[in-house]
Scaffold this active site. Structure first.
Site, PDB file in Angstrom:
ATOM      1  N   LYS A 104       0.886  -1.164   0.000  1.00  0.00           N
ATOM      2  CA  LYS A 104       0.000   0.000   0.000  1.00  0.00           C
ATOM      3  C   LYS A 104       0.918   1.205   0.000  1.00  0.00           C
ATOM      4  O   LYS A 104       1.586   1.491   0.997  1.00  0.00           O
ATOM      5  CB  LYS A 104      -0.903   0.006   1.233  1.00  0.00           C
ATOM      6  CG  LYS A 104      -1.703   1.292   1.323  1.00  0.00           C
ATOM      7  CD  LYS A 104      -2.520   1.439   2.580  1.00  0.00           C
ATOM      8  CE  LYS A 104      -2.890   2.898   2.712  1.00  0.00           C
ATOM      9  NZ  LYS A 104      -3.741   3.200   3.834  1.00  0.00           N
ATOM     10  N   GLY A 165      -8.244   9.552   8.978  1.00  0.00           N
ATOM     11  CA  GLY A 165      -8.625   9.661  10.387  1.00  0.00           C
ATOM     12  C   GLY A 165      -9.644  10.737  10.682  1.00  0.00           C
ATOM     13  O   GLY A 165      -9.999  10.953  11.839  1.00  0.00           O
ATOM     14  N   ALA A 191      -9.531   5.734   3.447  1.00  0.00           N
ATOM     15  CA  ALA A 191      -9.452   6.880   4.361  1.00  0.00           C
ATOM     16  C   ALA A 191     -10.699   7.761   4.319  1.00  0.00           C
ATOM     17  O   ALA A 191     -11.299   7.971   3.270  1.00  0.00           O
ATOM     18  CB  ALA A 191      -8.227   7.756   4.107  1.00  0.00           C
ATOM     19  N   GLY A 192     -11.044   8.269   5.501  1.00  0.00           N
ATOM     20  CA  GLY A 192     -12.126   9.233   5.619  1.00  0.00           C
ATOM     21  C   GLY A 192     -13.444   8.670   6.117  1.00  0.00           C
ATOM     22  O   GLY A 192     -14.330   9.414   6.505  1.00  0.00           O
ATOM     23  N   ASN A 213      -9.211   2.228   9.046  1.00  0.00           N
ATOM     24  CA  ASN A 213      -8.553   1.877  10.304  1.00  0.00           C
ATOM     25  C   ASN A 213      -9.235   2.590  11.472  1.00  0.00           C
ATOM     26  O   ASN A 213      -9.886   1.980  12.314  1.00  0.00           O
ATOM     27  CB  ASN A 213      -7.070   2.236  10.225  1.00  0.00           C
ATOM     28  CG  ASN A 213      -6.240   1.714  11.399  1.00  0.00           C
ATOM     29  OD1 ASN A 213      -5.089   1.376  11.245  1.00  0.00           O
ATOM     30  ND2 ASN A 213      -6.793   1.623  12.607  1.00  0.00           N
ATOM     31  N   THR A 214      -9.132   3.929  11.470  1.00  0.00           N
ATOM     32  CA  THR A 214      -9.599   4.694  12.624  1.00  0.00           C
ATOM     33  C   THR A 214     -11.092   4.508  12.908  1.00  0.00           C
ATOM     34  O   THR A 214     -11.496   4.461  14.069  1.00  0.00           O
ATOM     35  CB  THR A 214      -9.300   6.193  12.409  1.00  0.00           C
ATOM     36  OG1 THR A 214      -7.917   6.315  12.055  1.00  0.00           O
ATOM     37  CG2 THR A 214      -9.550   6.996  13.664  1.00  0.00           C
TER      38      THR A 214
END
Lengths: 263, 68
Positions: A104, A165, A191-192, A213-214
């Site tokens: 990645k 995040g 992301a986001g 992830n977050t």
């Protein structure tokens, strides 16, 4: 079955999850399980070494004590790299540590937004593709950049929905739609994402997968959120395949107009 | 002799193989990757590649992370 296929490898889950920010590795392992994900991203960092003269205590726990590589496909990332050179070095190290040629690819261009440096990202993509890597670049939601990445040999394009995040959800729905039209390689929204509906929306727009992830690790109950994300990705994918009705400004009845009582 | 390991100076009695260095540091060679003077080493070479005075060595492993 409806599989995600990247560079000839198939995954039955379209959700890819990270391994950072969890309150404990045990919670992470349970969240991974609940997410149904088969691919997890990991970061490449210098090993922690004992300071000179400091007694070596118990062996430090390794991330890999909590991720079974027979069950999860490890996707090393180049998170934290700010130049193409750093990213390429990190990708090479990740390949040796994980014994797979997937990466990645991240080349960050700005500390506050963590937006990618498109120019350096393209450079690093070209270098790594030449070296035989399967490159999955994290990129801006810019259709032209995504097309250039595909032309450079990227195995997928991974546009952000919003800053890493931030949990803002997909900020530019139309760009994701255009990227879908512009590229043939798999499109992963990376992301986001903040909550399940964001993931479902990404899939409804035609994304092949979502990476997060977050949104899971930072939720009050990461295990429950992981399951919510699994269901959302599945629901969004099914809705996309099913083909939604067109949007209309006015109502249309769904009951027959004939046979009404009293008319 | 002195090498640079992960950015910090490290004093060693003399040249060592990568394998020997990993043993000394109590690191599991299957869970790390090693860069020697900017070249990433294949695991099969750990027994033969020798680290000498002034060399730069990076040893990395996987840690938790999603993005950036």
């Amino acid at each position: 079955m409806d599989h995600l296929n990247i560079a000839g490898k198939t995954f039955s889950s379209r959700l890819i999850v990270g391994t950072g920010k969890y309150s404990s590795p045990a919670v992470m392992a349970r969240a991974h399980e609940a997410s149904g994900a088969e691919m997890v991203t990991v970061a490449v960092r210098r090993v922690k070494l004992p300071r000179p003269g400091e007694p070596r205590g118990e062996r430090e726990e390794s991330l890999l004590d909590y991720i079974d590589p027979a069950r999860y496909f490890l996707l090393p990332n180049t998170a934290g790299c700010y130049t193409a050179d750093e990213a390429v070095r990190t990708a090479r190290l990740g390949r040796e540590a994980g014994l797979s040629n997937w990466v990645k690819l991240e080349v960050i261009g700005d500390e506050r937004t963590l937006f990618p440096d498109n120019e350096a990202l393209l450079d690093a993509t070209r270098t790594l593709v030449k070296e035989g890597f399967v490159v999955l670049p994290y990129t801006n939601d810019d259709p032209v950049v995504c097309r250039k990445l595909e032309d450079a040999g990227a195995a997928a394009v991974m546009p952000l929905g919003a800053p890493i995040g931030s949990g803002l959800g997909i900020q530019n729905v139309n760009n994701i739609r255009i990227i879908r039209e512009f590229t043939k390689v798999p499109l992963i929204v990376d992301a986001g994402v903040g909550t399940a509906s964001d993931a479902a929306l990404a899939m409804e727009l035609g994304a092949d997968g979502v990476l997060m992830n977050t949104a899971i690790a930072g939720a009050q109950d990461p295990v429950a959120m992981a399951e919510a994300m699994k269901l959302a990705v599945r629901a969004g994918r099914l809705a996309h395949l099913a083909g939604r009705i067109p949007r209309r400004l006015y109502a249309t009845t769904s009951s027959p107009l004939e046979g009404l009582v009293g008319r | 002799m002195k090498i640079t390991l992960n950015g910090d100076p490290l004093e060693l009695p003399g040249p060592v193989t990568v394998s020997a260095l990993l043993v000394q540091l109590e690191l599991d060679s299957r869970r790390v990757a090693v860069e020697h003077n900017l070249t990433v080493l294949k695991r099969a070479t750990y027994d033969t590649v020798e680290i000498r005075d002034g060399d730069q060595v990076e040893i990395v492993n996987f840690v938790g992370g999603g993005s950036a």
